[in-house]
Motif scaffolding. Structure first.
Motif, PDB file in Angstrom:
ATOM      1  N   ILE A   1       0.815  -1.225   0.000  1.00 60.04           N
ATOM      2  CA  ILE A   1       0.000   0.000   0.000  1.00 60.04           C
ATOM      3  C   ILE A   1       0.845   1.271   0.000  1.00 60.04           C
ATOM      4  CG2 ILE A   1      -2.017  -1.109   0.991  1.00 60.04           C
ATOM      5  CD1 ILE A   1      -1.271   0.101   3.727  1.00 60.04           C
ATOM      6  N   GLY A   2       2.081   1.193   0.461  1.00 56.79           N
ATOM      7  CA  GLY A   2       2.972   2.350   0.447  1.00 56.79           C
ATOM      8  C   GLY A   2       2.838   3.239   1.672  1.00 56.79           C
ATOM      9  N   ASP A   3       3.733   4.205   1.741  1.00 54.81           N
ATOM     10  CA  ASP A   3       3.839   5.073   2.913  1.00 54.81           C
ATOM     11  C   ASP A   3       2.767   6.154   3.003  1.00 54.81           C
ATOM     12  OD1 ASP A   3       6.069   3.677   3.755  1.00 54.81           O
ATOM     13  OD2 ASP A   3       7.490   5.053   2.792  1.00 54.81           O
ATOM     14  N   ASP A   4       2.043   6.432   1.925  1.00 59.15           N
ATOM     15  CA  ASP A   4       1.026   7.482   1.944  1.00 59.15           C
ATOM     16  C   ASP A   4      -0.338   6.983   2.408  1.00 59.15           C
ATOM     17  OD1 ASP A   4       2.876   9.298   0.975  1.00 59.15           O
ATOM     18  OD2 ASP A   4       2.292   9.011  -1.122  1.00 59.15           O
ATOM     19  N   VAL A   5      -0.444   5.700   2.681  1.00 61.92           N
ATOM     20  CA  VAL A   5      -1.732   5.077   3.007  1.00 61.92           C
ATOM     21  C   VAL A   5      -1.746   4.659   4.479  1.00 61.92           C
ATOM     22  CG1 VAL A   5      -3.300   3.180   2.442  1.00 61.92           C
ATOM     23  CG2 VAL A   5      -1.938   4.255   0.634  1.00 61.92           C
ATOM     24  N   SER A   6      -2.778   5.093   5.202  1.00 60.24           N
ATOM     25  CA  SER A   6      -2.903   4.667   6.599  1.00 60.24           C
ATOM     26  C   SER A   6      -3.532   3.280   6.639  1.00 60.24           C
ATOM     27  CB  SER A   6      -3.750   5.663   7.399  1.00 60.24           C
ATOM     28  OG  SER A   6      -5.063   5.705   6.886  1.00 60.24           O
ATOM     29  N   LEU A   7      -3.099   2.489   7.605  1.00 60.48           N
ATOM     30  CA  LEU A   7      -3.602   1.134   7.788  1.00 60.48           C
ATOM     31  C   LEU A   7      -4.389   1.098   9.086  1.00 60.48           C
ATOM     32  CD1 LEU A   7      -3.689  -1.831   6.905  1.00 60.48           C
ATOM     33  CD2 LEU A   7      -1.485  -2.151   8.053  1.00 60.48           C
ATOM     34  N   LEU A   8      -5.653   0.685   9.005  1.00 65.13           N
ATOM     35  CA  LEU A   8      -6.483   0.643  10.200  1.00 65.13           C
ATOM     36  C   LEU A   8      -7.194  -0.695  10.293  1.00 65.13           C
ATOM     37  CD1 LEU A   8      -9.825   1.608   9.414  1.00 65.13           C
ATOM     38  CD2 LEU A   8      -8.293   3.277   8.394  1.00 65.13           C
ATOM     39  N   LEU A   9      -7.618  -1.027  11.504  1.00 61.79           N
ATOM     40  CA  LEU A   9      -8.300  -2.293  11.737  1.00 61.79           C
ATOM     41  C   LEU A   9      -9.148  -2.213  12.989  1.00 61.79           C
ATOM     42  CD1 LEU A   9      -6.839  -3.973  14.292  1.00 61.79           C
ATOM     43  CD2 LEU A   9      -5.019  -4.093  12.646  1.00 61.79           C
ATOM     44  N   LEU A  10     -10.035  -3.174  13.118  1.00 62.65           N
ATOM     45  CA  LEU A  10     -10.781  -3.393  14.352  1.00 62.65           C
ATOM     46  C   LEU A  10     -10.210  -4.658  14.972  1.00 62.65           C
ATOM     47  CD1 LEU A  10     -14.444  -2.758  13.124  1.00 62.65           C
ATOM     48  CD2 LEU A  10     -13.012  -1.234  14.500  1.00 62.65           C
ATOM     49  N   SER A  11      -9.851  -4.598  16.224  1.00 62.32           N
ATOM     50  CA  SER A  11      -9.208  -5.735  16.885  1.00 62.32           C
ATOM     51  C   SER A  11     -10.182  -6.492  17.777  1.00 62.32           C
ATOM     52  CB  SER A  11      -8.043  -5.227  17.746  1.00 62.32           C
ATOM     53  OG  SER A  11      -7.456  -6.292  18.458  1.00 62.32           O
ATOM     54  N   SER A  12      -9.979  -7.787  17.849  1.00 57.82           N
ATOM     55  CA  SER A  12     -10.699  -8.571  18.862  1.00 57.82           C
ATOM     56  C   SER A  12     -10.085  -8.237  20.221  1.00 57.82           C
ATOM     57  CB  SER A  12     -10.553 -10.072  18.585  1.00 57.82           C
ATOM     58  OG  SER A  12      -9.216 -10.476  18.783  1.00 57.82           O
TER      59      SER A  12
END
Length: 134
Positions: free
Chosen positions: A96-107
């Motif tokens: 995805i590269g450095d300009d893209v934020s990575l988000l998630l919902l965690s258990s």
């Protein structure tokens, strides 16, 4: 043990179901048509395999320019604590590269894991949960 990682690997719904079960993730593991659609609609699907068997999966939805949602990170419990999840995340970030934020919902069970591999906890999120559970 050699782990082979692939981006957008071909995977069967039964393989995804199996890794979800063996990872202990709550997913619709008995609804193979739904899992097949989850595979087809993912923008990125990363696999980790040992001797051809899927032992880890990262499945993400992204626009490749601003944000990426990591909808699944699953590693078979027999292979956890060996860096497989961390490597799947590293490869995903590379894609995805450095300009893209990575988000998630965690258990709840994974809340202590994600900060160890570089995620920052946020308090400014909201969710409308699905109406139909599995």
């Amino acid at each position: 043990m050699k782990v082979v990682y692939k981006v957008n690997d071909s995977i069967e719904a039964s393989e995804l179901s199996d890794v979800f079960k063996k990872a202990g993730l709550k997913r619709p593991v008995h609804d193979l048509p739904r899992l097949e659609k989850m595979i087809q609609q993912a923008d990125l699907l990363l696999t980790a395999r040992v001797e051809g068997q899927v032992i880890g999966v990262a499945r993400a939805i992204t626009d490749f320019h601003y944000c990426c949602y990591l909808s699944d990170l699953a590693v078979n419990k027999d292979y956890q604590s060996m860096g497989v999840g961390k490597e799947l995340i590293r490869i995903l970030q590379e894609e995805i590269g450095d300009d893209v934020s990575l988000l998630l919902l965690s258990s709840q069970e994974a809340m202590t894991y994600y900060p160890k591999i570089g995620f920052t906890k946020v308090d400014n999120g909201f969710v409308i949960p699905r109406k139909n559970s599995f």
